[in-house]
Design a protein around this motif. Structure first.
Motif, short mmCIF file in Angstrom:
data_model
loop_
_atom_site.label_atom_id
_atom_site.label_comp_id
_atom_site.label_asym_id
_atom_site.label_seq_id
_atom_site.Cartn_x
_atom_site.Cartn_y
_atom_site.Cartn_z
N ASP A 190 9.02 -10.02 -2.22
CA ASP A 190 8.55 -11.50 -3.40
C ASP A 190 7.48 -9.75 -4.41
O ASP A 190 6.98 -10.20 -5.24
N GLY A 191 8.27 -8.77 -3.90
CA GLY A 191 7.67 -8.01 -4.90
C GLY A 191 6.63 -7.67 -4.95
O GLY A 191 5.72 -6.31 -5.34
N SER A 192 5.44 -7.80 -3.70
CA SER A 192 4.45 -7.67 -3.27
C SER A 192 3.82 -6.27 -2.75
O SER A 192 4.50 -5.75 -1.26
N TYR A 193 2.71 -5.37 -2.61
CA TYR A 193 2.51 -3.92 -1.90
C TYR A 193 0.82 -4.26 -1.56
O TYR A 193 0.54 -4.92 -1.81
N VAL A 194 0.65 -3.72 -0.68
CA VAL A 194 -0.81 -3.65 -0.37
C VAL A 194 -0.68 -2.48 0.84
O VAL A 194 0.04 -2.11 1.19
N HIS A 195 -1.71 -1.04 -0.12
CA HIS A 195 -2.08 -0.12 0.54
C HIS A 195 -3.13 -0.01 1.32
O HIS A 195 -4.30 -1.38 0.53
N LEU A 240 -8.17 -2.17 1.16
CA LEU A 240 -7.17 -2.68 0.31
C LEU A 240 -6.86 -2.78 -1.17
O LEU A 240 -7.54 -3.53 -1.89
N ILE A 241 -5.79 -2.44 -1.71
CA ILE A 241 -5.16 -2.45 -2.70
C ILE A 241 -4.05 -3.25 -2.72
O ILE A 241 -2.92 -2.72 -2.03
N SER A 242 -3.88 -4.01 -3.47
CA SER A 242 -2.22 -4.30 -3.67
C SER A 242 -1.99 -5.48 -5.01
O SER A 242 -3.04 -5.46 -5.93
N GLY A 243 -0.72 -4.87 -5.28
CA GLY A 243 -0.25 -5.58 -6.09
C GLY A 243 0.80 -6.05 -6.09
O GLY A 243 1.46 -6.06 -5.71
N GLN A 244 2.10 -6.80 -7.15
CA GLN A 244 3.43 -6.99 -7.39
C GLN A 244 4.30 -5.42 -8.56
O GLN A 244 3.01 -5.81 -8.89
N VAL A 245 5.55 -5.76 -8.31
CA VAL A 245 6.20 -5.09 -9.17
C VAL A 245 7.31 -5.80 -9.52
O VAL A 245 7.86 -6.63 -9.10
N TYR A 246 7.59 -5.72 -10.62
CA TYR A 246 8.01 -6.64 -11.55
C TYR A 246 8.96 -5.60 -12.45
O TYR A 246 9.00 -3.95 -12.81
N ASP A 247 10.45 -5.89 -12.16
CA ASP A 247 11.20 -5.33 -13.51
C ASP A 247 10.62 -4.83 -14.77
O ASP A 247 9.66 -5.37 -14.80
N THR A 248 11.95 -4.50 -15.50
CA THR A 248 11.19 -4.54 -16.77
C THR A 248 11.00 -5.21 -17.71
O THR A 248 10.56 -5.13 -18.46
N THR A 287 11.14 -10.13 -13.20
CA THR A 287 11.35 -10.56 -11.50
C THR A 287 11.42 -9.55 -10.74
O THR A 287 10.92 -8.08 -11.15
N LEU A 288 10.73 -10.32 -9.63
CA LEU A 288 10.16 -9.63 -8.78
C LEU A 288 10.89 -8.41 -8.06
O LEU A 288 12.07 -8.96 -8.25
N LEU A 289 10.39 -7.02 -7.73
CA LEU A 289 10.93 -6.32 -7.33
C LEU A 289 10.77 -6.13 -5.17
O LEU A 289 9.73 -5.75 -5.56
N SER A 290 12.00 -6.45 -4.66
CA SER A 290 11.71 -5.79 -3.22
C SER A 290 13.08 -4.02 -3.53
O SER A 290 12.79 -4.32 -3.91
N SER A 291 12.04 -4.25 -2.03
CA SER A 291 12.51 -2.88 -1.75
C SER A 291 11.80 -1.51 -2.29
O SER A 291 13.28 -0.23 -2.60
N VAL A 292 11.28 -1.40 -3.31
CA VAL A 292 10.91 -0.28 -4.55
C VAL A 292 9.70 0.42 -3.38
O VAL A 292 8.42 -0.20 -2.32
N THR A 293 9.43 2.39 -3.73
CA THR A 293 8.30 2.87 -3.57
C THR A 293 6.99 2.42 -3.91
O THR A 293 6.96 2.98 -5.36
N VAL A 294 5.80 2.66 -3.44
CA VAL A 294 4.71 2.56 -4.06
C VAL A 294 4.07 3.04 -3.05
O VAL A 294 3.43 3.46 -2.56
N ASN A 295 3.47 4.45 -4.48
CA ASN A 295 2.10 5.99 -3.74
C ASN A 295 1.17 5.61 -3.93
O ASN A 295 1.29 5.04 -5.32
#
Length: 83
Positions: free
Chosen positions: A44-49, A7-15, A19-27
């Motif tokens: 909550d801006g989180s993703y898991v691959h 597993l590789i996980s993280g969170q995506v924030y606005d610039t 601000t955590l970003l939802s519905s953003v594609t993480v490749n």
């Protein structure tokens, strides 16, 4: 290791960095095989691959790059798989 979870996980924030970003594609791209998988950030801006989702799997030492494009910004980071 085809089928083995990694597993590789993280969170995506606005610039703004707060601000955590939802519905953003993480490749994610396996740099050895050039295979790709995609995740979408949760509310909550989180993703898991999970590298087990790569068709040919992964082996120790493979390098994988996670990258996000949001509006006009792109950020990436590269990981090396371990045991």
């Amino acid at each position: 290791m085809a089928g083995n979870p990694y597993l590789i996980s993280g969170q995506v924030y606005d610039t703004d960095g707060t601000t955590l970003l939802s519905s953003v594609t993480v490749n994610l791209r396996n740099e050895t095989t050039n295979e790709r998988i995609t995740a979408i950030t949760a509310s909550d801006g989180s993703y898991v691959h999970n590298l087990a989702n790569l068709a040919s799997g992964w082996v120790i030492g493979h390098k994988v790059t996670v990258f996000v494009r949001y509006q006009s910004a792109e950020v990436s980071t590269t990981h090396t798989t371990l045991a």
